[in-house]
Design a protein around this motif. Sequence first.
Motif, short mmCIF file in Angstrom:
data_model
loop_
_atom_site.label_atom_id
_atom_site.label_comp_id
_atom_site.label_asym_id
_atom_site.label_seq_id
_atom_site.Cartn_x
_atom_site.Cartn_y
_atom_site.Cartn_z
N ALA A 87 6.62 -54.40 -31.45
CA ALA A 87 6.48 -53.92 -30.07
C ALA A 87 5.01 -53.60 -29.80
O ALA A 87 4.27 -53.21 -30.69
CB ALA A 87 7.33 -52.68 -29.84
N LYS A 88 4.60 -53.77 -28.54
CA LYS A 88 3.23 -53.43 -28.14
C LYS A 88 3.20 -51.94 -27.81
O LYS A 88 4.04 -51.46 -27.04
CB LYS A 88 2.83 -54.26 -26.93
CG LYS A 88 1.38 -54.07 -26.50
CD LYS A 88 0.96 -55.06 -25.43
CE LYS A 88 1.51 -54.67 -24.07
NZ LYS A 88 1.02 -55.53 -22.98
N VAL B 261 0.77 -48.89 -26.33
CA VAL B 261 -0.45 -48.52 -25.63
C VAL B 261 -0.34 -47.04 -25.30
O VAL B 261 0.48 -46.63 -24.48
CB VAL B 261 -0.63 -49.33 -24.33
CG1 VAL B 261 -1.92 -48.93 -23.63
CG2 VAL B 261 -0.61 -50.84 -24.62
N ARG C 15 7.06 -44.38 -32.32
CA ARG C 15 6.17 -45.45 -31.85
C ARG C 15 5.77 -46.35 -33.01
O ARG C 15 5.69 -47.58 -32.87
CB ARG C 15 4.93 -44.86 -31.18
CG ARG C 15 5.23 -44.08 -29.90
CD ARG C 15 3.97 -43.89 -29.05
NE ARG C 15 2.92 -43.12 -29.69
CZ ARG C 15 2.78 -41.79 -29.57
NH1 ARG C 15 3.63 -41.07 -28.85
NH2 ARG C 15 1.78 -41.18 -30.17
N ALA D 61 6.33 -50.27 -33.31
CA ALA D 61 5.16 -51.13 -33.51
C ALA D 61 5.34 -52.03 -34.73
O ALA D 61 4.99 -53.22 -34.72
CB ALA D 61 3.90 -50.29 -33.63
N GLU E 129 10.37 -54.80 -21.84
CA GLU E 129 9.24 -55.63 -22.27
C GLU E 129 8.04 -55.45 -21.36
O GLU E 129 6.90 -55.36 -21.82
CB GLU E 129 9.66 -57.10 -22.30
CG GLU E 129 8.61 -58.02 -22.90
CD GLU E 129 9.18 -59.41 -23.23
OE1 GLU E 129 9.74 -59.57 -24.33
OE2 GLU E 129 9.09 -60.32 -22.37
#
Lengths: 512, 512
Positions: free
Chosen positions: A78-79, A81, A70, A74, A58
């Motif tokens: 989920a974040k 970046v 990814r 997402a 996390e």
Amino acid sequence: MEPTPEPDTRTRRRSREQAPKVTRQPNYRQLRHPFPAQAMFSDDEIAAIHDTALRVLEELGMRVLLPEARQIYAAAGAKVVDDMVFIGKDIVRAALASAPKRWALRAPNPLRDQDYAQGAMIFMAGVGCPNATDRDRGRRPGSIADFVETVQLCQHYDVIHMLGPMTEPQDVPVHLRHYATLQAQLEHSDKPLFLFSRGPGQVQQGFELIQTALGLSDAEFARDVWVSTVINTNSPRLLDNPMAQGLIDFARAGQMCIVTPFCLAGAMAPITPAGALTLQHAEALAAITLTQLARAGCPVSYGGFSSNVYMKSGAPAYGTPEHLKMQIGGGQLARHIGLPWRTASGAASNTADMQAALETTMGLWGASLAHGTLIVHTAGWLEGGLTFGYEKFINDIESLQVFSELASRPSGSAAEIGFDAIADVQPGGHFFQTQHTMDRYQTAFYAPIVADLNNFGTWSEHGARTSTERATDVWKQVLRDARKPEGAEERVARMQPLIAAFAAAGGASPMD
Amino acid sequence: MEPTPEPDTRTRRRSREQAPKVTRQPNYRQLRHPFPAQAMFSDDEIAAIHDTALRVLEELGMRVLLPEARQIYAAAGAKVVDDMVFIGKDIVRAALASAPKRWALRAPNPLRDQDYAQGAMIFMAGVGCPNATDRDRGRRPGSIADFVETVQLCQHYDVIHMLGPMTEPQDVPVHLRHYATLQAQLEHSDKPLFLFSRGPGQVQQGFELIQTALGLSDAEFARDVWVSTVINTNSPRLLDNPMAQGLIDFARAGQMCIVTPFCLAGAMAPITPAGALTLQHAEALAAITLTQLARAGCPVSYGGFSSNVYMKSGAPAYGTPEHLKMQIGGGQLARHIGLPWRTASGAASNTADMQAALETTMGLWGASLAHGTLIVHTAGWLEGGLTFGYEKFINDIESLQVFSELASRPSGSAAEIGFDAIADVQPGGHFFQTQHTMDRYQTAFYAPIVADLNNFGTWSEHGARTSTERATDVWKQVLRDARKPEGAEERVARMQPLIAAFAAAGGASPMD
């Protein structure tokens, strides 16, 4: 090996008159661990490792190279970046809730099926070796001929339950290699199959080839696990393209990913067992989560291969105290999340010597006390996996068979205690000729395959050969006697037109 | 080895600045079993084996050659017919009630004392070997020079806790041999001592020599265990003169008999594990009973060495499934009667090869899961005990050290989990330089004594030597560096006049 079941005959009572040619036929085909699972950490410590792994995912995140992966993370919240993915605890917990606890691992021969579950003990030979070695031909880069031989060796011994990529056939171009390895497995064995996860081209073709060879409908193929792959993370905290793609593709096809972070304490992982296990656990949870997000409920095996490095050289070590501690701690983590799991024994030794035997036997005991569902690298692994050794394979098979016998408990019945047999023999006498002995002698004891139990004089007359030297004769005899299992030719015949078509279309190159 | 205590430093936190030359000093001197005791039989089956053993003693009896022993049994109410002794259950039960559950096993150096109790793990090297072998000098009949060397080897490694008769010094006349072996033990070691039970002459002289060497008063000698002997029954059901005499003499002196029936299933014992254990148990109970009748409350160790024979040759086998099953069943019987006990690993192999490593390592695990208080034959035993092998000894020491490390549990504290260390390293990086690693790298991992963890290229450049070949260098270095322990010269000086006087009076011949 006969395709018929071999019941455990050890508890049967026989007399010489009734069955004069009985030989011992133990059942090594489906095994359970002989002893209860053990612990290295307290329950609180295991909970802390699990919670810290969730925090790692996390707060620190995983680097995930594959855009599709990814996107899947997402979409679940989920974040993301750049290429970093920060996976919330709730996402992981939901994935663990949807992952199944057990399933059947299917083989071309149903008698070779395995129950992939906590408590089962499934052995795979040493795998992933670029080289092969034996005393006759020396050490060489692996070839398809070597690969075929290693499949034949694995097929011969029931105590090897599942095929893998024993040696890498470097003489076959990589865009055609998956055809050669699948054909060799199906032609020379009837045990559960393995396919490398080298991108969607090879994986999808592999699925199609297996389905065709086994004559399965789409529904039949999708309903069960017919093929497995190993997913290694790039520790620390990196998931590369072919691995992420493999997780997605195998999950969607309902086939088995064996998730295996390779965490070397002091190198690619923290130097402490607790720290290396925390990293192993975080990476495994990230991969397991991806499979469940790709298709909730798909079979996925927890796993880990954490050991330590030798601090003077940085080289991996196996069968060390730290390795065993992390095996057993890994088993505790698998039980904490309730999934079957894969661990490994192994050897760093460069040759089939006492060091090699010590490392592999220690690792076997650690893996079993850790209740690894699947134990990899149990036979033939040398040089930390750089070479598959034929003589070491034979000696390791002895170790696996001896160990497997422990799962069969001796009887303490009155007949087995044998008060009357003891009464039959006078003080200072012997039991060779008692009826109690005659009734049992043909099946009472494990019969070694390479151990020499002659006395020193006889052993010297026979050439004073080490078990490594004697093992050469054993593997050569196994290969001379090898024959294709029942139905194998038909299976290969079904897949060959498809291989020809795929190859004519240019094969399938691996993913970068 | 320093005479000062070596605390376990693995859990200490160090930084390079504070302690730049830290080396790892694990404490192998006093050990406990790393895992809980395991079971092979149900509790009911163990009770049935125990009850049947009592029936064997009461109904079938033991042949006891020594008249004094028969008189002792008879005085307690046993029925004696010629040389057969029939021992009632109540006599055995009373003896078990008076036998102590634990005692201190004293050494010349108090730091070498052992807690002889259930749960303790005490290792003895391979013992009882008429021959010795190494790669430099070959296989030869044991000599006093070999005996001294084996004492020096045992002294060097803390993981060997207790001396024994490693090799038989055949160049010393048997009526003088006990002087030579006691002097060698006291001159080159400060660990617990061993004395063969070869009749009252040698035994009483041995007690006097030890008491004198250690400067003990009569009361001090009698109060503790300063020397041990092994008592083998002649299975089945025969107790010969020197063994019965030894049981009586050691008991009266308060010294330790290690009772060890040698029950080879299918030869001198029933072919079934339950049957061989029943005979082992009956014979051990008979011997334990004699010690308690000779002196109630004297320390006596339960024990057994039950394995199977290889049915094709009749030769003993070790490290087999049957051996391990009987080790673990033997441990259940020891716990059933509540006594500490002795078991053994061992090897049938004729040379220091993979077979030897497999046999001995399997036997070590079985012995530990059986919770043997004393585990004999753990290092150097070859040919089923006919030869003590120097290279095998070194490789076995590695096995013992690796195993012993498992008793030390890793920490799962937040500092050991190391979230911050994981945060310090970017995905795909490494942990070599993190503070978490730098703080621990000098003491984190087991350091091998003979395993070579170099890669194949470096290993080949160094001569491509097996661990057996490398072990030659190791034992030679140990012997070159050997020095007498503190106080040893004084101890020997005290005993030498007595040896001279005993020898001048004709020595002491063994009992027939």
